[in-house]
Design a protein around this motif. Sequence first.
Motif, short mmCIF file in Angstrom:
data_model
loop_
_atom_site.label_atom_id
_atom_site.label_comp_id
_atom_site.label_asym_id
_atom_site.label_seq_id
_atom_site.Cartn_x
_atom_site.Cartn_y
_atom_site.Cartn_z
N UNK A 9 11.96 5.90 -2.70
CA UNK A 9 11.01 5.65 -3.79
C UNK A 9 9.59 5.93 -3.29
N UNK A 10 9.10 7.17 -3.47
CA UNK A 10 7.79 7.55 -2.95
C UNK A 10 6.62 6.75 -3.54
N UNK A 11 6.85 6.05 -4.67
CA UNK A 11 5.76 5.29 -5.29
C UNK A 11 5.60 3.90 -4.69
N UNK A 12 6.41 3.59 -3.68
CA UNK A 12 6.28 2.31 -2.98
C UNK A 12 4.89 2.20 -2.35
N UNK A 13 4.22 1.09 -2.54
CA UNK A 13 2.88 0.90 -1.97
C UNK A 13 2.98 0.26 -0.59
N UNK A 14 1.87 0.32 0.15
CA UNK A 14 1.85 -0.34 1.46
C UNK A 14 2.03 -1.85 1.31
N UNK A 15 1.47 -2.40 0.23
CA UNK A 15 1.63 -3.83 -0.02
C UNK A 15 3.09 -4.21 -0.24
N UNK A 16 3.81 -3.35 -0.98
CA UNK A 16 5.25 -3.59 -1.18
C UNK A 16 5.98 -3.63 0.16
N UNK A 17 5.63 -2.67 1.03
CA UNK A 17 6.31 -2.59 2.32
C UNK A 17 5.98 -3.80 3.20
N UNK A 18 4.72 -4.22 3.18
CA UNK A 18 4.33 -5.42 3.94
C UNK A 18 5.15 -6.62 3.49
N UNK A 19 5.28 -6.80 2.17
CA UNK A 19 6.04 -7.94 1.64
C UNK A 19 7.53 -7.85 1.98
N UNK A 20 8.09 -6.62 1.85
CA UNK A 20 9.51 -6.45 2.17
C UNK A 20 9.80 -6.79 3.63
#
Length: 264
Positions: A9-20
């Motif tokens: 999912x290329x639309x994943x943000x850095x914030x999403x990744x930090x939370x995951x």
Amino acid sequence: MITRTVSKNPRTTRGDLVNDLQRAGTKVTKATISNTLRRQGLKSCGARRLPLLKPVHVQARLKFAREHLDDPEEDWENVIWSDETKIELFGKNSTRRVWRRKNAELHPKNTIPTVKHGDGNIMLWGCFSAKGPGRLIRVKERMNGAMYREILSDNLLPSARALKMKRGWVFQHDNDPKHTARATKEWLRKKHFKVLEWPSQSPDLNPIANLWRELKVRVAQRQPQNITALEEICMEEWAKIPATWKVLDIARTLINNYATGTIA
């Protein structure tokens, strides 16, 4: 995990990744995520807006590309490409970002589907060939078939003459209803203009899309503050685009990509 997530999912943000990652028990910063993805050849870019394609559109595009894959360079040099575009005042465009690799901007995962409909903006009609830009004009009213034919009458042949097109040059426009109306087809026939058959929903296959993008970047850099300035700057920057602009390379790359199935 980071690379696998943004590849899916290329639309994943850095914030999403930090939370995951935090939920998985790993604490990282946004800077670390950016550096990790860059090392994998991925960077954050604005998502391209492309028409929403149905299977019939994909097949038509593929057919067009395969039919023209082996066309000699001289054929492409003898095409006048045309289109309309909307240019907005600087700062009014909304952009969604994606993580992608170099030259992957047209992959479906990295684009935003659009449908046609169309303040703070102006509408332009322009054309160009391998020899350089033709005329660029502002369309001040809602365009209909009669206005479109008037635009062609006033600007197409003068552009062909200025560009010193060879006898038998070919005109390209898309399948907008104004372009394909019976009256427009009849007008083109009476003027003896040869028209390139074009697949529907394919503005990205037209090299002029790259020229519009170049123009918009140049205009944005000058930050026009009102519509009058926007129009003036558009005309000035269009005139500066060199005749050496690599239209043939772009046309050939686009055709190759579609013919080989690199992009739908």
